[in-house]
Enzyme design. Structure first.
Site, PDB file in Angstrom:
ATOM      1  N   GLY A 133      42.837  49.755  60.237  1.00 60.49           N
ATOM      2  CA  GLY A 133      43.045  49.331  61.559  1.00 60.49           C
ATOM      3  C   GLY A 133      43.229  50.441  62.423  1.00 60.49           C
ATOM      4  N   GLY A 144      35.219  53.539  53.456  1.00 62.13           N
ATOM      5  CA  GLY A 144      36.453  52.531  53.944  1.00 62.13           C
ATOM      6  C   GLY A 144      36.838  52.448  55.215  1.00 62.13           C
ATOM      7  N   LYS A 198      37.286  61.631  58.020  1.00 59.71           N
ATOM      8  CA  LYS A 198      37.975  60.766  58.352  1.00 59.71           C
ATOM      9  C   LYS A 198      38.297  60.763  59.883  1.00 59.71           C
ATOM     10  CE  LYS A 198      41.500  58.068  56.741  1.00 59.71           C
ATOM     11  NZ  LYS A 198      43.037  57.822  56.019  1.00 59.71           N
ATOM     12  N   ASP A 242      53.856  56.267  52.556  1.00 51.84           N
ATOM     13  CA  ASP A 242      53.150  55.060  52.879  1.00 51.84           C
ATOM     14  C   ASP A 242      52.204  54.914  51.471  1.00 51.84           C
ATOM     15  OD1 ASP A 242      51.760  52.807  54.297  1.00 51.84           O
ATOM     16  OD2 ASP A 242      50.078  54.205  54.890  1.00 51.84           O
ATOM     17  N   VAL A 287      36.414  56.058  57.083  1.00 56.12           N
ATOM     18  CA  VAL A 287      36.324  57.331  56.561  1.00 56.12           C
ATOM     19  C   VAL A 287      35.010  57.227  55.835  1.00 56.12           C
ATOM     20  CG1 VAL A 287      37.423  56.259  54.453  1.00 56.12           C
ATOM     21  CG2 VAL A 287      37.216  58.744  54.426  1.00 56.12           C
TER      22      VAL A 287
END
Length: 454
Positions: free
Chosen positions: A193, A190, A212, A307, A197
Site C-alpha cells: 500500500g 514486491g 524501494k 512491524d 521495491v
C-alpha cells in the site's frame, strides 16, 4: 514557524485523572474501562455499561476518526449513537461486525457512559492551490487544504513509473539522487500500500540492491519528513549479519526512496508458500534464532522494528547453500505511519497487519517497546510451524478488537506435532497478560536454544 496541527480530547463532564489528552502526531487511542486504555474510564456505577475496550480513535492531526467496538450501550457523537450491538447479542456475536467509522470535526462531543469529551482541533494554515510534485496538475481537492508536497492519486497508482522517473533524474545529475545514480531496474520484487521495491544493478560495479520507494498518502510537511528521516538514520546505523543493511535514503519531489542489501533467497512468507505453508521444526527454529540475533543487536542500539512479520524476514543464500535470515525494513513502516505520512490506515478496510501484532502495540502505538518485537518474532515462528496466525481472525470480525481481547491459541492446538518443550516456550512468548512472557530477544533466544538442544 507555524504551530503543528493537534487534536485534543478535553473533558467536559465526568471524573478522570486527566482533563485533556493532546495528540500532536499519528496515534491510536482505545477508550474504555480496561487498565490499558487511555483515556481510561472509571469502573463505577456511572460506567457499568461501558465496555472494557469500548471504542477506537484513529488520529492523524488534524484528522480524527472514531469507531465503536460493538458496545452494549453504544458511543454517542453530538447526541447521535454511532455504534451499538443489539440487546440480545453477546460481545462475541457483536465482534462479528465492523461498525462504521465517523470523521470528527472541531467542537464535536463524544459521550461514553456519563463521561463527555470535546474534540478540539488545531489545524495548520491551509493551502488553496497545490500541485502534484510529479505531474504538476492541480491537487488542492486531494490535499484537503494541508500544506506540503504531495503526489496525486494517478501518480501514486504507478509507483514503478515513479521509480523510473527518479532514476532518470539521478542519471541526469540531480544532486539529491546521487545515492541511486547509475542503477538500472531489473525486476519488481514486491509492492504494497505504501510503494514498490525493485531489484536494481549498478551499471559500473555490478552491485545489486533492493530499491524501494515509499509514497506518502498526505501532503508532506517538512516536520513530518524530518521526523521520518531521523528514524531512517537510526536504521542506517544498524550493521549486523542478521539485519538487511539500509544503505542509502532520501526524499525528493514528494517521494521517499531507499536502497537496501539484496537478499537472494526472498522472504520467509514466500518460502512458506513454496513449502506448502509450514517448515520443519529445526529449520523454523534456526531461522527464528538468527532473527533474534538481529533483534537483540537492534534493541541494544535503541531501535525497535514495530512491524515484524514473515514478509520482512529475508533470506540470503550463502556460497555453501545455507540460508541466513536477515530482518529488513527496520522500523520504516511504523515510523512512516507514526510521522503521519500514511494517512489514516490502521482501522476500517485498510487495517494494516494485525496478525503479528501484540495488543500493547495497538493501545500504545507511539511508544513501541522491544517486547512487542519479541512477541511478533514468536508469532512468526508460530506461523512457520503451523501455517496459521496465533489468533483466529474470522472473516468480517473487527481485527483490532480481536488483537485487544483474544489471547493466542496454544500452538499444539494448531499443530500437535510441535514438540511439547518447544510449544511451552512459544506459548510463553505469546503471553501478554499480566505481562509479556519474555522481556528481551536474548531471553527468548536462550529459551529456544535450551529446548532445541535439550
Amino acid at each position: 514557524m507555524s504551530r503543528p496541527p493537534t487534536v485534543t480530547l478535553t473533558l467536559v463532564s465526568g471524573h478522570l485523572d486527566r482533563t485533556d489528552h493532546v495528540f500532536d502526531e499519528r496515534s491510536t487511542s482505545v477508550v474504555g474501562r480496561s487498565r490499558d486504555c487511555s483515556p481510561r474510564l472509571p469502573n463505577d456505577e456511572h460506567h457499568r455499561t461501558v465496555s472494557r475496550h469500548h471504542c477506537l480513535l484513529d488520529i492523524n492531526p488534524p484528522v480524527i476518526r472514531i469507531r465503536d467496538f460493538g458496545s452494549l450501550n453504544g458511543t454517542y457523537v453530538n447526541g447521535l449513537k454511532i455504534g451499538q450491538r443489539a440487546q440480545d447479542e453477546s460481545p462475541e456475536e457483536a465482534a462479528t461486525q465492523t461498525f462504521p467509522e465517523h470523521d470528527l470535526t472541531d467542537g464535536d462531543e463524544i459521550r461514553i457512559g456519563d463521561t463527555v469529551f470535546r474534540v478540539d482541533i488545531h489545524a495548520e494554515d491551509t493551502v488553496t492551490h497545490a500541485q502534484c510534485a510529479k505531474c504538476r496538475r492541480e491537487v488542492s481537492d486531494e490535499v484537503g487544504g494541508r500544506p506540503g508536497e504531495y503526489l496525486c492519486a494517478a501518480c501514486q497508482a504507478s509507483p514503478s513509473g515513479i521509480l523510473r522517473m527518479l532514476l532518470d533524474l539521478a542519471h541526469s545529475g540531480h544532486a539529491e539522487l546521487h545515492a541511486i545514480a547509475g542503477y538500472t531496474l531489473l525486476q519488481e520484487l514486491g509492492r504494497g500500500g505504501m510503494g514498490v521495491v525493485h531489484l536494481a544493478r549498478h551499471e559500473s560495479s555490478g552491485k545489486e540492491v533492493a530499491l524501494k520507494v515509499m509514497l506518502p498518502r498526505v501532503a508532506t510537511r517538512p516536520e513530518a519528513r524530518q521526523r521520518f528521516l531521523r528514524e531512517v538514520a537510526l536504521t542506517k546505523a544498524l550493521r549486523h549479519p542478521n539485519i538487511a543493511a539500509l544503505e542509502g535514503a532520501g526524499f525528493v519531489n514528494g517521494i521517499f526512496f531507499f536502497t537496501t542489501e539484496y537478499c537472494t533467497g526472498g522472504s520467509v512468507d514466500v518460502l512458506l508458500q513454496r513449502r506448502g505453508g509450514r517448515l520443519p521444526v529445526d529449520e523454523a527454529v534456526g531461522l527464528a534464532l538468527q532473527a533474534l540475533d538481529g533483534l537483540e543487536h537492534a534493541h541494544r542500539q535503541g531501535v525497535v522494528h514495530r512491524d515484524l512479520s514473515p514478509s520482512n524476514i529475508l533470506l540470503h543464500r550463502d556460497t555453501d547453500g545455507s540460508m541466513t535470515a536477515k530482518i529488513s525494513d527496520f522500523g520504516l513502516a511504523k515510523a512512516f505511519d507514526r510521522a503521519g505520512l500514511s494517512g489514516l490506515t490502521r482501522t476500517g478496510e485498510a487495517a494494516g497487519k494485525p496478525w503479528f501484532m501484540p495488543a500493547q502495540q495497538v493501545i500504545n502505538f507511539k511508544d513501541a517497546k522491544p517486547t512487542g518485537d519479541v512477541w511478533a518474532l514468536a508469532a512468526c515462528l508460530y506461523n512457520m510451524l503451523t501455517g496459521a496466525y496465533p489468533r483466529d481472525f474470522p472473516r468480517g470480525e473487527d481485527p483490532w478488537r480481536i488483537v485487544l481481547e483474544s489471547p493466542a491459541v496454544p500452538v499444539r492446538e494448531r499443530e500437535p506435532d510441535v514438540p511439547q518443550a518447544l510449544a511451552g516456550v512459544i506459548d510463553q512468548a505469546l503471553r501478554e497478560k499480566p505481562e509479556f512472557g519474555f522481556h528481551s530477544a536474548a531471553e527468548l533466544r536462550l529459551a529456544l536454544l535450551a529446548v532445541a538442544h535439550g
